[in-house]
Design a protein around this motif. Structure first.
Motif, PDB file in Angstrom:
ATOM      1  N   GLN A  19       0.836  -1.204   0.000  1.00 57.01           N
ATOM      2  CA  GLN A  19       0.000   0.000   0.000  1.00 57.01           C
ATOM      3  C   GLN A  19       0.870   1.252   0.000  1.00 57.01           C
ATOM      4  OE1 GLN A  19      -3.296   0.273  -0.348  1.00 57.01           O
ATOM      5  NE2 GLN A  19      -3.051   2.481  -0.328  1.00 57.01           N
ATOM      6  N   ARG A  20       1.900   1.254   0.839  1.00 57.79           N
ATOM      7  CA  ARG A  20       2.796   2.410   0.913  1.00 57.79           C
ATOM      8  C   ARG A  20       3.572   2.601  -0.388  1.00 57.79           C
ATOM      9  NH1 ARG A  20       5.448   1.234   6.730  1.00 57.79           N
ATOM     10  NH2 ARG A  20       3.584   1.586   7.962  1.00 57.79           N
ATOM     11  N   ASP A  67       2.019   4.534  -3.156  1.00 57.76           N
ATOM     12  CA  ASP A  67       1.837   5.967  -2.926  1.00 57.76           C
ATOM     13  C   ASP A  67       2.972   6.819  -3.506  1.00 57.76           C
ATOM     14  OD1 ASP A  67      -0.475   5.323  -1.629  1.00 57.76           O
ATOM     15  OD2 ASP A  67       0.354   5.534   0.391  1.00 57.76           O
ATOM     16  N   THR A  68       4.174   6.264  -3.620  1.00 60.98           N
ATOM     17  CA  THR A  68       5.318   7.068  -4.085  1.00 60.98           C
ATOM     18  C   THR A  68       6.077   6.342  -5.192  1.00 60.98           C
ATOM     19  OG1 THR A  68       6.858   6.120  -2.497  1.00 60.98           O
ATOM     20  CG2 THR A  68       5.633   8.056  -1.763  1.00 60.98           C
TER      21      THR A  68
END
Length: 142
Positions: free
Chosen positions: A48-49, A52-53
């Protein structure tokens, strides 16, 4: 009788020791399974993290590779624990059977000794009754 008591204590101790070992192995297995589940949770969080980037998307494959190595090590450890637990279970079963057969033999011997003692007591009572009977008849005759 003391030798048998010592053997019984030894066999009981062995069964108890193997039960403790089984409990330890079960605890270790539960711990490994928890670590494996935690690892899966961390992969889901990191996925998930990573989405994000841009850096996360680039680093995520190497993270997955290291996690996969760790997962395989945990699974190997779990398989080893399962093998050790199975061997311990067999040993426990054998030790328990030995204990039960020794306890049964001990009970049988105690039963035989009690029967012998009962027969001796009955023989003494029979002898006393016979002596009393002979004295009674000797007094009547004399």
């Amino acid at each position: 009788m003391k030798k048998q008591d010592t053997l019984l204590r030894l066999r009981r101790f062995r069964v108890d020791e193997l039960k403790r070992r089984m409990a330890t192995l079960d605890g270790m297995k539960a711990d490994m399974e928890k670590k494996l589940a935690d690892l899966e949770d961390s992969v889901a969080r990191e996925r998930q993290r990573a989405s994000d980037t841009d850096i996360g998307r680039l680093a995520f494959p190497s993270f997955l590779k290291s996690i996969e190595i760790r997962r395989e090590k945990l699974k190997d450890t779990l398989r080893d624990l399962d093998r050790e637990r199975a061997a311990c279970q067999e040993e426990l079963t054998s030790a328990y059977q030995d204990l039960k057969s020794l306890e049964f033999a001990n009970e049988q011997q105690e039963k035989r000794l009690a029967e012998i003692e009962a027969r001796r007591a009955q023989a003494r009572l029979d002898e006393m009754a016979l002596v009393r009977h002979l004295r009674k008849h000797a007094l009547r005759a004399g």
